[in-house]
Design an enzyme around this catalytic site. Structure first.
Site, PDB file in Angstrom:
ATOM      1  CG  HIS A 289      -2.004  -1.039   1.163  1.00 22.03           C
ATOM      2  ND1 HIS A 289      -3.174  -0.879   0.447  1.00 22.03           N
ATOM      3  CD2 HIS A 289      -2.077  -2.277   1.723  1.00 22.03           C
ATOM      4  CE1 HIS A 289      -3.930  -1.959   0.575  1.00 22.03           C
ATOM      5  NE2 HIS A 289      -3.278  -2.833   1.350  1.00 22.03           N
ATOM      6  CG  ASP A 342      -3.173  -4.109   5.063  1.00 24.94           C
ATOM      7  OD1 ASP A 342      -2.272  -3.254   5.218  1.00 24.94           O
ATOM      8  OD2 ASP A 342      -4.225  -3.874   4.433  1.00 24.94           O
ATOM      9  CD  GLU A 343      -5.700  -5.865   1.355  1.00 26.98           C
ATOM     10  OE1 GLU A 343      -6.828  -6.350   1.176  1.00 26.98           O
ATOM     11  OE2 GLU A 343      -5.439  -4.668   1.122  1.00 26.98           O
ATOM     12  CB  VAL A 344       2.661  -7.687   1.963  1.00 25.09           C
ATOM     13  CG1 VAL A 344       4.032  -7.572   1.285  1.00 25.09           C
ATOM     14  CG2 VAL A 344       2.450  -6.536   2.943  1.00 25.09           C
ATOM     15  CD  GLU A 393      -3.634  -8.936   6.258  1.00 20.97           C
ATOM     16  OE1 GLU A 393      -4.256  -8.584   5.249  1.00 20.97           O
ATOM     17  OE2 GLU A 393      -3.692  -8.314   7.342  1.00 20.97           O
TER      18      GLU A 393
END
Length: 494
Positions: A289, A342-344, A393
């Protein structure tokens, strides 16, 4: 300009209270009349009792503050704000009388409540996690026979006094027949304290820029529901709107030069929030992000065609993170700082030659490099005297290696907080199935019944749940609709 701002905030409170009335009465049949004398206190106090008296409140209501905290501006300024809300129908101001007052039937004996007495036992106005927000509120007729009468708030801190002022304002109702402010169901005796130390609302200023005045309005509305943490998700892949003096090119990632926050803007927001008993928890989400960072410093990208996660192989990446956190530490005094995580998607690292070589040289897989990045960012934050908060995460991927001070922020679904507290971590509950406000299909009753302590029966583990947070992500909300998207469901969570 000030009048317009106050009018707007009054409208906001009316929207919230009206929405809450709908919640309260939604289970009633269509033909049932709502009793105007009912008092709607939100959130419901921990303990309270009421009677059957109706008391009138003087439009020239005076403030009397005593105790060690009697000299603090926070209480005096809050009293003026709430007085303006309580007496919003005094069209010429609460300290003046309109020409129509000559025609109103005033009670010859005067008003029952002419003074609001506030006792604050501490002169410490530091605002941190777990600050004492308890208060006692008594609203009773002073008949000259008791040393306690009228309206009295007693609190250990100024922030407890703020919560008591909010409750007092909710007890005050405008009567359209007599054009006076009344307190129904008196005498009131309320002892109240929050169930959780952390009661948050997230706003996202990367997906859509929010002007400073709008952020202030959101903070003001949070105080009406006794929320106490604004989680400011400042930066994301879409834009980098915040000034960072150490690395001044970073905010080249803003949408435009007009859609930016100066250091002074951020200071103003934090100060405005403190006056309402609200902490501001900043978030700089790494390593994913973060595409917008490279608009000012392209070396932060692994390559021009591979723009996130941030380049794990370069010391410069962590120098920039350290510079950002050093600058932000001067602005945000709250002990918690959100590092995202998150969301890596690490595919980019594995496909970029120089990063791939770095991984090979350090004998790391891409997944292990993700752990390395998060743990290094945590060390930097801790060196600045911050407690790191990370999205779940990081816990799901490498719980055993997280710094023990880590606060795990749940969002993907249920069952995470029980696992986190069982391992000794603190947790914040934001289950997206209930508390993501951009999920418009979630009805208010499911927001209301969501339970941060679900699945946690051990009292010592329950204490590790700091509380919860509703999240107003900004992909589909901007200045035009953010208030009505936040409320009333945020109040259901509150």
């Amino acid at each position: 300009m000030l009048l317009k701002s106050q009018e707007h905030l009054s409208v906001l409170k009316v929207i919230i209270i009206t929405a809450l009335l709908i919640i309260f009465t939604s289970s009633l049949s269509v033909s049932t009349d709502v009793d105007d004398s009912l008092a709607y206190i939100w959130p419901l106090p921990a303990q309270f009792s009421s009677g059957n008296d109706t008391l009138s409140v003087d439009p020239a209501l005076c403030l009397s503050v005593s105790g060690k905290g009697s000299g603090l501006k926070i209480v005096e300024e809050a009293f003026e704000r709430y007085k303006a809300i309580i007496f919003e129908h005094e069209v010429e101001g609460v300290n003046s009388h309109s020409v129509f007052n000559n025609f109103r039937k005033r009670r010859s004996r005067g008003f029952d409540i002419g003074t609001l007495k506030i006792v604050v036992h501490s002169d410490n106005e530091e605002l941190q996690l777990g600050v004492d927000e308890s208060y006692t509120l008594l609203v009773a007729k002073n008949e000259g026979l008791s040393i306690i009468g009228e309206a009295t708030i007693e609190a250990n801190t100024v922030y407890g006094a703020l919560r008591g002022l909010e409750t007092f304002s909710q007890l005050c109702s405008f009567d359209y027949d007599t054009k006076s402010v009344l307190v129904y169901k008196a005498p009131w005796y309320i002892q109240d304290k929050p169930r959780f130390a952390f009661r948050g609302l997230l706003i996202d200023t990367s997906r859509h820029y929010l002007p400073v005045d709008v952020i202030k309005q959101i903070i003001e509305s949070m105080s009406y529901a006794k929320l106490n943490v604004l989680h400011w998700h400042i930066i994301d892949e879409q834009s980098f709107p915040l000034e960072v003096p150490t690395y001044p090119n970073l905010w080249k990632g803003a949408y435009s030069k007009w859609e930016r926050y100066t250091v002074e803007d951020a200071h103003e927001i934090v100060s405005f929030a403190k006056m309402r008993g609200i902490n501001v928890m900043a978030e700089v989400d790494v390593p994913g992000h973060a595409e917008s960072w490279g608009a000012g410093y392209p070396n932060l990208w692994p390559s021009p065609s591979c723009r996130e996660p941030l380049d794990v192989s370069k010391n410069f990446t962590f120098e920039v993170i350290s510079g950002i956190l050093s600058d932000l530490r001067k602005i945000f005094p709250f002990e918690l700082f959100h590092l995202g995580g998150d969301e890596v998607n690490t595919d980019c690292w594995s496909s970029t030659p120089h990063v791939k070589k770095w991984l090979r040289d350090h004998k790391l897989t891409a997944k292990e490099a993700y752990q390395y990045f998060v743990l290094t960012a945590q060390k930097i934050a801790i060196s600045k005297n911050w407690t790191p908060v990370n999205w779940e995460e990081t816990f799901n991927s490498f719980a055993s290696n997280l710094n023990p001070r880590t606060v795990v922020h749940n969002w993907l679904g249920g069952g995470v907080c029980p696992k986190a507290v069982a391992k000794g971590f603190r947790c914040i509950y934001s289950n997206q199935g209930f508390w993501y406000l951009d999920h418009l299909d979630v009805p208010w009753d499911e927001v209301y019944t969501a339970e941060p302590l679900e699945g946690i029966s051990d009292p010592s583990n329950q204490e590790l749940v700091l509380g919860g947070e509703v999240c107003m992500w900004g992909e589909t909300a901007d200045t035009s609709d953010i208030h009505q998207t936040i409320w009333p469901r945020a109040a259901a969570a509150a």
